[in-house]
Scaffold this motif. Structure first.
Motif, PDB file in Angstrom:
ATOM      1  N   UNK A  28       8.305  17.457   7.540  1.00 52.88           N
ATOM      2  CA  UNK A  28       7.813  16.073   7.501  1.00 52.88           C
ATOM      3  C   UNK A  28       7.478  15.693   6.058  1.00 52.88           C
ATOM      4  N   UNK A  29       7.846  14.487   5.681  1.00 53.52           N
ATOM      5  CA  UNK A  29       7.535  13.940   4.369  1.00 53.52           C
ATOM      6  C   UNK A  29       6.272  13.098   4.479  1.00 53.52           C
ATOM      7  N   UNK A  30       5.213  13.500   3.784  1.00 51.58           N
ATOM      8  CA  UNK A  30       3.957  12.758   3.776  1.00 51.58           C
ATOM      9  C   UNK A  30       3.902  11.931   2.496  1.00 51.58           C
ATOM     10  N   UNK A  31       3.768  10.620   2.608  1.00 50.35           N
ATOM     11  CA  UNK A  31       3.774   9.776   1.418  1.00 50.35           C
ATOM     12  C   UNK A  31       2.588   8.817   1.427  1.00 50.35           C
ATOM     13  N   UNK A  32       2.187   8.409   0.218  1.00 46.32           N
ATOM     14  CA  UNK A  32       0.986   7.588   0.088  1.00 46.32           C
ATOM     15  C   UNK A  32       0.910   7.010  -1.318  1.00 46.32           C
ATOM     16  N   UNK A  33      -0.015   6.042  -1.500  1.00 43.46           N
ATOM     17  CA  UNK A  33      -0.289   5.480  -2.819  1.00 43.46           C
ATOM     18  C   UNK A  33      -1.693   5.883  -3.248  1.00 43.46           C
ATOM     19  N   UNK A  34      -1.873   5.950  -4.561  1.00 39.18           N
ATOM     20  CA  UNK A  34      -3.177   6.301  -5.114  1.00 39.18           C
ATOM     21  C   UNK A  34      -3.358   5.581  -6.446  1.00 39.18           C
ATOM     22  N   UNK A  35      -4.533   5.021  -6.670  1.00 40.90           N
ATOM     23  CA  UNK A  35      -4.865   4.417  -7.955  1.00 40.90           C
ATOM     24  C   UNK A  35      -5.777   5.364  -8.722  1.00 40.90           C
ATOM     25  N   UNK A  36      -5.322   5.794  -9.898  1.00 39.15           N
ATOM     26  CA  UNK A  36      -6.128   6.635 -10.767  1.00 39.15           C
ATOM     27  C   UNK A  36      -6.791   5.763 -11.826  1.00 39.15           C
ATOM     28  N   UNK A  68      -9.339   1.714 -17.398  1.00 40.05           N
ATOM     29  CA  UNK A  68      -7.885   1.634 -17.288  1.00 40.05           C
ATOM     30  C   UNK A  68      -7.481   2.231 -15.949  1.00 40.05           C
ATOM     31  N   UNK A  69      -6.588   1.562 -15.237  1.00 47.83           N
ATOM     32  CA  UNK A  69      -6.139   2.067 -13.950  1.00 47.83           C
ATOM     33  C   UNK A  69      -4.618   2.093 -13.896  1.00 47.83           C
ATOM     34  N   UNK A  70      -4.090   2.920 -13.021  1.00 52.79           N
ATOM     35  CA  UNK A  70      -2.641   2.997 -12.814  1.00 52.79           C
ATOM     36  C   UNK A  70      -2.385   3.374 -11.363  1.00 52.79           C
ATOM     37  N   UNK A  71      -1.503   2.638 -10.713  1.00 50.99           N
ATOM     38  CA  UNK A  71      -1.121   2.943  -9.340  1.00 50.99           C
ATOM     39  C   UNK A  71       0.079   3.874  -9.318  1.00 50.99           C
ATOM     40  N   UNK A  72       0.026   4.857  -8.432  1.00 51.01           N
ATOM     41  CA  UNK A  72       1.144   5.780  -8.280  1.00 51.01           C
ATOM     42  C   UNK A  72       1.469   5.964  -6.808  1.00 51.01           C
ATOM     43  N   UNK A  73       2.735   6.204  -6.546  1.00 49.47           N
ATOM     44  CA  UNK A  73       3.188   6.522  -5.189  1.00 49.47           C
ATOM     45  C   UNK A  73       3.845   7.892  -5.241  1.00 49.47           C
ATOM     46  N   UNK A  88       3.177  -1.010  -9.104  1.00 48.51           N
ATOM     47  CA  UNK A  88       2.206  -2.065  -9.361  1.00 48.51           C
ATOM     48  C   UNK A  88       0.949  -1.745  -8.564  1.00 48.51           C
ATOM     49  N   UNK A  89      -0.208  -1.995  -9.164  1.00 54.71           N
ATOM     50  CA  UNK A  89      -1.453  -1.656  -8.484  1.00 54.71           C
ATOM     51  C   UNK A  89      -1.638  -2.469  -7.211  1.00 54.71           C
TER      52      UNK A  89
END
Length: 226
Positions: A28-36, A68-73, A88-89
């Motif tokens: 199974x592929x588990x995917x999500x977004x996170x803002x650091x 400073x923030x950055x969104x990652x997937x 994009x955040x």
């Protein structure tokens, strides 16, 4: 907040998938977004006398202004972290569809699941993930099978724990600019890839799926320690 309806959905999901063993969850592929954020910090320890939690010297303050923030997937599987990309955040459904098409499928096919085997994907039930154009995309890609995850269930999503491990390793001194912040997150992600003689944290997290589901069943759909 978990309503009775949420608990009912969580319990139903747990009962449905509890019989699945590691051979299923490992694919199974588990995917999500996170803002650091530049004001994130790693795991902190504080020795203090009782009843002094809120004294100034025992508090780790955070700043909203100027940070400073950055969104990652990203995605992960039992074999390890997959692809991590900047987003994009304020992720929208069109951008998410492009991520699925242009990043998720090619990277999963290259690293884990060859064609024509099906791809099982787990993601939370955020509005972006449930948008009409995303639903339509899944209908156009029957080889990608979405597991219908219950709402408000981060305790069932192993990648949430992977994000937590990344934050524990965070060094705010390496995140003074957005470029550095992204590079720092990428470096931590790469460092978590399996190495000989070192625990594969992703495999450990995925192996916990049966325990997570059992916990949901035991507490009748309510909160778990995960």
């Amino acid at each position: 907040m978990l309503t009775e309806k949420h608990k009912e959905k969580r319990l139903g999901f747990a009962l449905q998938y509890y019989p699945m063993d590691f051979s299923f969850w490992s694919s199974v592929i588990f995917c999500d977004e996170k803002t650091f954020s530049s004001d994130d910090h790693g795991e902190l320890h504080c020795w203090r006398p009782n009843n002094t939690s809120f004294e100034t010297k025992n508090i780790q303050p955070t700043r909203r202004s100027g940070r400073i923030t950055a969104g990652l997937w990203g995605w992960m599987a039992a074999c390890g972290p997959g692809e991590l990309v900047v987003i994009d955040e304020r992720l929208n459904s069109l951008q998410y569809r492009e991520i699925l098409e242009q990043i998720m499928i090619p990277s999963v096919r290259a690293l884990l699941i060859p064609e024509p085997d099906p791809i099982y994907i787990a993601m939370d039930s955020s509005p972006v993930h449930n948008a009409a154009i995303v639903t339509d995309w899944f209908q156009l890609h029957p080889e990608v099978i979405r597991i219908q995850w219950p709402a408000r269930s981060p305790d069932l999503m192993p990648i949430e724990n992977l994000w937590s491990q990344m934050v524990k390793k965070w060094d705010s001194n390496s995140a003074k600019t957005k470029v550095n912040l992204v590079a720092h997150a990428m470096n931590i992600w790469e460092a978590m890839r399996p190495k000989r003689g070192v625990e594969n944290i992703c495999e450990t997290l995925v192996r916990s799926m049966s325990r997570r589901l059992n916990s949901v069943i035991e507490c009748n759909g309510s909160y778990t320690k995960y």
